[in-house]
Design a protein around this motif. Structure first.
Motif, mmCIF file in Angstrom:
data_model
loop_
_atom_site.group_PDB
_atom_site.id
_atom_site.type_symbol
_atom_site.label_atom_id
_atom_site.label_comp_id
_atom_site.label_asym_id
_atom_site.label_seq_id
_atom_site.Cartn_x
_atom_site.Cartn_y
_atom_site.Cartn_z
ATOM 1 N N VAL A 216 0.842 -1.199 0.000
ATOM 2 C CA VAL A 216 0.000 0.000 0.000
ATOM 3 C C VAL A 216 0.876 1.246 0.000
ATOM 4 N N ALA A 217 1.945 1.217 0.789
ATOM 5 C CA ALA A 217 2.876 2.350 0.806
ATOM 6 C C ALA A 217 3.545 2.521 -0.556
ATOM 7 N N MET A 218 3.861 1.411 -1.205
ATOM 8 C CA MET A 218 4.461 1.487 -2.535
ATOM 9 C C MET A 218 3.473 2.058 -3.543
ATOM 10 N N LEU A 219 2.199 1.692 -3.407
ATOM 11 C CA LEU A 219 1.181 2.255 -4.301
ATOM 12 C C LEU A 219 1.035 3.760 -4.076
ATOM 13 N N CYS A 220 1.049 4.196 -2.821
ATOM 14 C CA CYS A 220 0.982 5.631 -2.525
ATOM 15 C C CYS A 220 2.202 6.355 -3.090
ATOM 16 N N LEU A 221 3.366 5.708 -2.984
ATOM 17 C CA LEU A 221 4.581 6.301 -3.547
ATOM 18 C C LEU A 221 4.460 6.440 -5.056
ATOM 19 N N PHE A 222 3.925 5.408 -5.713
ATOM 20 C CA PHE A 222 3.765 5.460 -7.172
ATOM 21 C C PHE A 222 2.817 6.583 -7.580
ATOM 22 N N VAL A 223 1.662 6.674 -6.925
ATOM 23 C CA VAL A 223 0.682 7.705 -7.269
ATOM 24 C C VAL A 223 1.251 9.097 -7.014
ATOM 25 N N ALA A 224 1.920 9.287 -5.882
ATOM 26 C CA ALA A 224 2.502 10.598 -5.565
ATOM 27 C C ALA A 224 3.599 10.964 -6.557
ATOM 28 N N MET A 225 4.451 10.000 -6.884
ATOM 29 C CA MET A 225 5.547 10.266 -7.822
ATOM 30 C C MET A 225 5.005 10.626 -9.204
ATOM 31 N N MET A 226 3.970 9.916 -9.651
ATOM 32 C CA MET A 226 3.408 10.182 -10.971
ATOM 33 C C MET A 226 2.711 11.531 -11.023
ATOM 34 N N ASN A 227 1.930 11.858 -10.006
ATOM 35 C CA ASN A 227 1.121 13.081 -10.033
ATOM 36 C C ASN A 227 1.931 14.336 -9.723
ATOM 37 N N TYR A 228 2.867 14.241 -8.804
ATOM 38 C CA TYR A 228 3.569 15.437 -8.337
ATOM 39 C C TYR A 228 4.934 15.644 -8.971
ATOM 40 N N ALA A 229 5.519 14.616 -9.525
ATOM 41 C CA ALA A 229 6.864 14.753 -10.082
ATOM 42 C C ALA A 229 6.893 14.487 -11.575
ATOM 43 N N ILE A 230 6.619 13.252 -11.975
ATOM 44 C CA ILE A 230 6.838 12.851 -13.369
ATOM 45 C C ILE A 230 5.925 13.610 -14.316
ATOM 46 N N MET A 231 4.634 13.705 -13.988
ATOM 47 C CA MET A 231 3.699 14.404 -14.875
ATOM 48 C C MET A 231 4.069 15.876 -15.034
ATOM 49 N N ASN A 232 4.476 16.512 -13.938
ATOM 50 C CA ASN A 232 4.867 17.925 -14.018
ATOM 51 C C ASN A 232 6.144 18.101 -14.847
ATOM 52 N N ILE A 233 7.068 17.171 -14.693
ATOM 53 C CA ILE A 233 8.306 17.253 -15.480
ATOM 54 C C ILE A 233 8.008 17.088 -16.964
ATOM 55 N N LEU A 234 7.197 16.097 -17.291
ATOM 56 C CA LEU A 234 6.858 15.869 -18.701
ATOM 57 C C LEU A 234 6.066 17.043 -19.270
ATOM 58 N N THR A 235 5.179 17.612 -18.459
ATOM 59 C CA THR A 235 4.430 18.794 -18.920
ATOM 60 C C THR A 235 5.370 19.959 -19.193
ATOM 61 N N GLY A 236 6.345 20.150 -18.308
ATOM 62 C CA GLY A 236 7.324 21.227 -18.512
ATOM 63 C C GLY A 236 8.134 21.037 -19.778
ATOM 64 N N ILE A 237 8.506 19.786 -20.068
ATOM 65 C CA ILE A 237 9.269 19.511 -21.287
ATOM 66 C C ILE A 237 8.426 19.817 -22.520
ATOM 67 N N CYS A 238 7.159 19.416 -22.488
ATOM 68 C CA CYS A 238 6.272 19.680 -23.628
ATOM 69 C C CYS A 238 6.046 21.174 -23.817
ATOM 70 N N VAL A 239 5.870 21.904 -22.720
ATOM 71 C CA VAL A 239 5.686 23.357 -22.808
ATOM 72 C C VAL A 239 6.932 24.023 -23.377
ATOM 73 N N ASN A 240 8.109 23.568 -22.941
ATOM 74 C CA ASN A 240 9.356 24.132 -23.452
ATOM 75 C C ASN A 240 9.497 23.882 -24.957
ATOM 76 N N THR A 241 9.128 22.682 -25.404
ATOM 77 C CA THR A 241 9.179 22.372 -26.839
ATOM 78 C C THR A 241 8.203 23.237 -27.623
ATOM 79 N N ALA A 242 7.004 23.432 -27.064
ATOM 80 C CA ALA A 242 6.003 24.263 -27.740
ATOM 81 C C ALA A 242 6.456 25.717 -27.822
ATOM 82 N N ASN A 243 7.069 26.232 -26.753
ATOM 83 C CA ASN A 243 7.573 27.612 -26.764
ATOM 84 C C ASN A 243 8.675 27.785 -27.804
ATOM 85 N N LYS A 244 9.550 26.814 -27.910
ATOM 86 C CA LYS A 244 10.630 26.899 -28.907
ATOM 87 C C LYS A 244 10.053 26.911 -30.317
#
Length: 261
Positions: A216-244
């Motif tokens: 259960v702790a591992m599942l919480c870690l996965f959900v938190a990592m995906m929502n708060y870290a990985i998704m934001n990083i990928l969104t930032g990369i896409c925004v940077n590509t679009a701005n360029k």
């Protein structure tokens, strides 16, 4: 300007195509009303006249100039519309309906090409062109983002399916665990749905709680990592590509304006 007026006509034509498709969906198999046919012919005449004027003004440069790809595309669109108008005239003059399966399929393909006319709007309005170019430029980033997400979900899926398999080997199969962790594909689908709103990951956590608090702790870690870290990083990369892409389009526009003067 002339291009702006044509752009507005293309927008109106796009709205007309949407309304026409909606009417066809609500009245399958019925003949199109006369009003729709009249507007369709009027749009064809406007686009045909516009194409003829541009060929007359630019002559050979229309086919070999800077915008030759768009020009050939415009010719293809007008040609398909002309074919459709000819078929309508022939069927109306002979008073027959399109009963041939082959002819019906050809007409359906020709009608679908009208949707392609909407693409012409992108070349007229710069803001819309930038949006579309930005979306297209992020496709490669999107592909590698999916690869990254699949690798992360695969790692967590192997962990969860191993824990569940060991538990079921000693305590017997559980219907709830079989639903979420019956195979590696179902585990990855479960994790994907848990992070994209496809399901409530609390249900998965409750099923894992019967095994141990650790998964259960591992599942919480996965959900938190995906929502708060990985998704934001990928969104930032896409925004940077679009701005360029937007900056490159702006520089190209300035260069074209200077070259004209």
């Amino acid at each position: 300007t002339f291009e702006l007026c044509i752009g507005l006509v293309i927008l109106l034509n796009a709205v007309f195509i949407v309304l026409q498709a909606d009417w066809s969906a609500q009245h399958p198999g019925a003949d199109m009303p006369l009003t729709y046919n009249i507007f369709e012919t009027l749009f064809f005449l406007v686009f045909g006249l516009e194409l003829a004027l541009r060929i007359w003004v630019f002559r050979l440069k229309f086919f070999t100039g800077r915008d030759w790809r768009w020009n050939w595309f415009d010719m293809l669109v007008v040609l398909t519309a002309a074919i459709e108008e000819m078929v309508k005239l022939v069927t109306a003059a002979s008073g027959m309906k399109i009963n041939s399966v082959t002819l019906f399929r050809v007409m359906r393909i020709v009608k679908l090409t009208r949707v392609v006319r909407i693409v012409r709007v992108f070349r007229i309005f710069r803001e819309l062109r930038i949006m579309v170019a930005s979306i297209i430029s992020t496709f490669i980033t999107l592909f590698w983002s999916i690869v990254c997400l699949v690798m992360i979900m695969s790692a967590f899926s192997v962990y969860f399916i191993t824990i569940v398999s060991d538990y079921q080997a000693t305590d017997g199969p559980t219907p709830e665990l079989e639903e979420y962790f019956g195979s590696i594909v179902s585990v990855m689908l479960c994790l994907f749905q848990a992070t994209t709103g496809g399901m409530d990951w609390r249900d998965v956590a409750n099923a894992l709680m019967d095994i141990s608090p650790l998964p259960v702790a591992m599942l919480c870690l996965f959900v938190a990592m995906m929502n708060y870290a990985i998704m934001n990083i990928l969104t930032g990369i896409c925004v940077n590509t679009a701005n360029k892409t937007a900056e490159d389009d702006f520089e190209i526009s300035i260069h074209e304006e200077r070259s004209r003067h």
